[in-house]
Design a protein around this motif. Sequence first.
Motif, PDB file in Angstrom:
ATOM      1  N   ARG A   1      10.074  -2.447  -4.336  1.00 43.12           N
ATOM      2  CA  ARG A   1       9.196  -2.785  -3.146  1.00 43.12           C
ATOM      3  C   ARG A   1       9.990  -3.995  -2.176  1.00 43.12           C
ATOM      4  O   ARG A   1       9.570  -3.946  -1.239  1.00 43.12           O
TER       5      ARG A   1
ATOM      6  N   ASP B   1       2.577   3.713  -0.186  1.00 42.38           N
ATOM      7  CA  ASP B   1       3.249   3.299   0.947  1.00 42.38           C
ATOM      8  C   ASP B   1       3.088   4.434   2.213  1.00 42.38           C
ATOM      9  O   ASP B   1       4.106   4.333   2.863  1.00 42.38           O
TER      10      ASP B   1
ATOM     11  N   ARG C   1       6.086  -1.699   4.559  1.00 46.13           N
ATOM     12  CA  ARG C   1       6.725  -0.250   3.913  1.00 46.13           C
ATOM     13  C   ARG C   1       6.011   0.800   4.437  1.00 46.13           C
ATOM     14  O   ARG C   1       4.711   0.988   4.070  1.00 46.13           O
TER      15      ARG C   1
ATOM     16  N   GLN D   1       9.208   3.863  -5.260  1.00 43.65           N
ATOM     17  CA  GLN D   1       7.848   3.203  -5.261  1.00 43.65           C
ATOM     18  C   GLN D   1       7.599   1.938  -5.762  1.00 43.65           C
ATOM     19  O   GLN D   1       7.132   0.909  -5.253  1.00 43.65           O
TER      20      GLN D   1
ATOM     21  N   PRO E   1       1.135  -2.597  -5.982  1.00 48.88           N
ATOM     22  CA  PRO E   1       1.742  -3.166  -4.939  1.00 48.88           C
ATOM     23  C   PRO E   1       1.009  -4.778  -4.435  1.00 48.88           C
ATOM     24  O   PRO E   1      -0.208  -4.869  -4.908  1.00 48.88           O
TER      25      PRO E   1
END
Lengths: 478, 621
Positions: B522, A158, A106, B519, A297
């Motif tokens: 994902r 990202d 992303r 955010q 993430p």
Amino acid sequence: MRVYTLAALGLIVLAAQTRAEEWRQFRGPNSSGLSSSKGLPTKFSHRQNVRWQAVLGDGVACPIVSGGKVFTTGMTNPKTFSVFCHDATTGSEAWKKSFDAGKLPRVIPQNSHASATPATDGQRVFVYFSTIGLIGLNAADGKEIWRFSLPVPAYLMDWGAANSPIVHDGLVIFCQDDDLFPYVVAVEAQTGKLRWRTPRPEMLGGYSVPVLCTVNGRTDLVIAGTGKLKGYDPATGKERWTCSTLPRTVMTTPVVHAGVIYVAVQSYGDSARVLKKALLEWLDTNQDGKLARSEVPQEFLERFDASDKNKDGFLTDEELDNAFQHPSNMVGGGNTIQAVKGGGNGDVTKTHVLWNLSLPAPSNLSSPLVSNGRLLVVKHGGLSTCVDIANGKVLWERERIRNFGEYYSSPVAGDGKIYIAGRNGAIVVLADEPKLRILARNDLAEEIAATPAIADGRIYIRTRQKLICVGEQNAAAK
Amino acid sequence: MFRHASLFLFAIAFTVPAAAYTAPPSITVVVPAEAPKLERLAAEELADQCKKLFGADVLMEAIAPADPKGLILIGSPATNPEVKAWVGESWPKLSPQGHVLRTVKRDGKTALVMGGGSPVATLWAVYELAHRFGMRYLTAGDMPPAEPAKFKLEGFDLVIEPQFAVRAFQSMDVGPIGPEAWTLGEHKRLLQQAAKLKFNQVILPVHAWQAFTPVGIDTARKNLAVLFGGLVFPLDDDAPGRTAFAPDTKFFTNSAIDLTGNLTARTTDGRQLLNGIIDLGHQYGMTVILTASMDECTAEYVSEFTPRDVRRALATYYPQADEVLVWSPRGADKNNQTWRWPRPGAAQSAAPAPSLPRLARDPKLWARIAPDRDVIALPLGGNGAIPALATGSVQAILKKLKDEKKAGYCIQLANPADQDVCLHFLARASCDNATTPKAAYEEFINSAFGEGVADRLVRGFSKVEEATSLLDSGDPAFGELRDEMVMKHYQAKGAAPAWLTKAKNLYSEAMDETYRANQRARKVSHEPLFYHAKRLEFALLYLTSLEGLHRASQARDQNNVKSQMDELEKATESLFNAISAQAEIARDNSNRGVIAVANTYGYRPLKAELERVEKAIKDKK
């Protein structure tokens, strides 16, 4: 007779070769943004003074020019990354090389997967793509010569990859400051073999392109990054010096002039805004003041686990302080325009800073331009500031260039003019003078994030979808 | 050593956990060749949804094979013999709008029956099934679940009866941000999605001066066969957000109607567009009703012709329309059911029906409007310039509709994607009165964006709802698209009202929540959340600009020209940035309409004022 013809042809070719201006990497010679072109247009638009244009697909990487050819990249479809070679004069496509982009990470919409500006040594073109790595192509026909795999960079927010390679002394040098394993690497331009690789563990995600600074016959590879400007030996990657005067996030590229490195950086927030604060603002989804494993993430889970010292499944306080930002480099936000003398050794923080301005002026996205003894920066809102590089004296501060909006593209200059491309697709032309004078505002009718290239009296503008060449009708003759 | 370390790092970076592989299911859909058209469509839609949801391999059959895999039967005992054979006497009693999803067993085999009391109800059963598997219907298209769904035949026993007989979707009317600006392609996309949300009627209000009416209707307006009441929204090279338009676009318009053509050509284009919409409505099983008002005709015309005459003229012009309703200053057309419906808005007032918060909270307003109407207009999002949300009000109004046994509602949309969550609530609540906005939001968000996002987005939506209500009570005309909509804040005396500042702060907080959610989300595309975040950014910057204009006005009144200039410049920049934020996510003509309106009524007059003040300062020097 045939001998004469061949000789004449040879002279024409030679003349053409000597005339061809080179703009071989991001922002031209040593990322300076300076062109020796004459006869550059002042007024142009998507319909005026357009010499040619080509649709490339989505992209934010800058064009480069070498040997009368323009090299660019683009996403020709969401799964295909392509490198293009066009004739610089006519715009005819010489070749196009496409690659399967693979599983793409992303990236924020402002960025594109086709984000890295190519570089060339005249014979080969070097491109970087996040899921592939570095690729060496034959400049004449686009044939792939080598490929050097690199890990896909990871960004906590990202942002996505957008670093660009440079070429120096037979090496392709590429700095990849991401949030996980930042490094700078050099591979042989001819073979793609690894020459050296230097980790940059103190750095966070950033986009500064390496520049070269020569002082007393010694050339340093200079890279701006989190909190620090560093000089390396370009032959070995060994660190030579560090100047610890920068804020946390560095998106801009320094400029070198007469052995002095000029940096203009704006990093959001004040000096107390270390990475932790940004993480708690944006990644802490439930706003409980700590970072849960599920809020991080995927690529950072290993780092999370290693940092979660008490194994409670959360990063708090010191754990969070040290998880992603290097403990020895806890810098925050801020604004700075500074001049640092090149050629140092060791820690030069106290010895080599010539001047350091803490103005609210610098941009966080466009790099400074140094031309005719003046440094110009442009930031969001079309606010420009100009500084005398000799002493840091401010010539004008935050004056409008009559084009609001964001500036991702960096200023370039030539023929006594400065070209500043706004994200809204307008390119403002200033006179390269000690006082702000706006010559024109030119509408290209499409978003621009890439810095234009200049060669042989023409300007090559990479809009979000197209490559547009503008120039006066008789530009080449001039 | 160094090289080993590099390899180690590379290995770490390339390590990706292997996902468990599940083979896509095989599904057999049984629908007879002679089944009604809408049931054939239901079967095709089911195949499409199964491919999107499961990557399924779908086989279409007229009769059930001997050894079927994933057998799904489409239709009712009356339309599909296989349904009759499998369900037998246990077919439930259904109204024409009732639909059923039922797991059935026969000879040790399992099948899933999807049918309804009418062919269109069968189509809704298919959309209901996809919804149950996690598909979410956004106005821009379908959104498969963040976590892939697992196909199953077992466990379905649902009989759904919509609570409101009329669930109408208004697909025309005045305004550059709304349906009048939508091309046939945009109408198609929206009607497709409206069908999935079980809307059953399309309302097309037309105005005498528009390109949709026969030229023979005499209108008091001089400009005939035009759009947006004849207003033009020009775009020049200096217009912020112009990158959202094709190069060389001179003014904003609906490309379906070539306004440079002559009267006949324009009405031909208009007629083609409206006929296209009527066909689309029918394709999805919707009743299409044309509504018109004679308010805009000349007095002579009104005295000479009756609503019935106009109705006849329109019915001849649009023979495919199921019904034509005409209002007259002399009263309703008694020969049809005009009284049941919301009257079309007065031309070019660009003023929507009473706002939802007012309608929900003001009993006097309700008492004035509701008794005369069997179908209540729901103007979701007002005029669509800044994102507005009133799901709580919609919930309250639905309760009133139910209590008063009204036939239903007619939604009016300007900027459709702003209303995705509200439409989701409305669709679910129309079939289940226990549905609450929060539950509907969570159902929508958890499926579309994954875990951990709902809390932030629900907070964000509630802040937008609060801001909507504040703006509406602060200035009921705030959302109206008029030439003074921005500059009136510069003409106003005193500081910006507290409600304006509070609403701005609420939009700011909502935007932060949406970016935070973006955010976290994902596993899915950035696009829908980024879209909403940018719309909220537009609102924040637009309101910031208005606040700045109040400051500029104060400075002007205090004869502080420098401060006036500074504040004007900041306000202009804020509006520029607002329009640029909108342009970043512009994907349809509603979005482009916002840009055009904000340029025409905001940026251009502001810039002119800025230049005027600047010149005055220079002249003074």
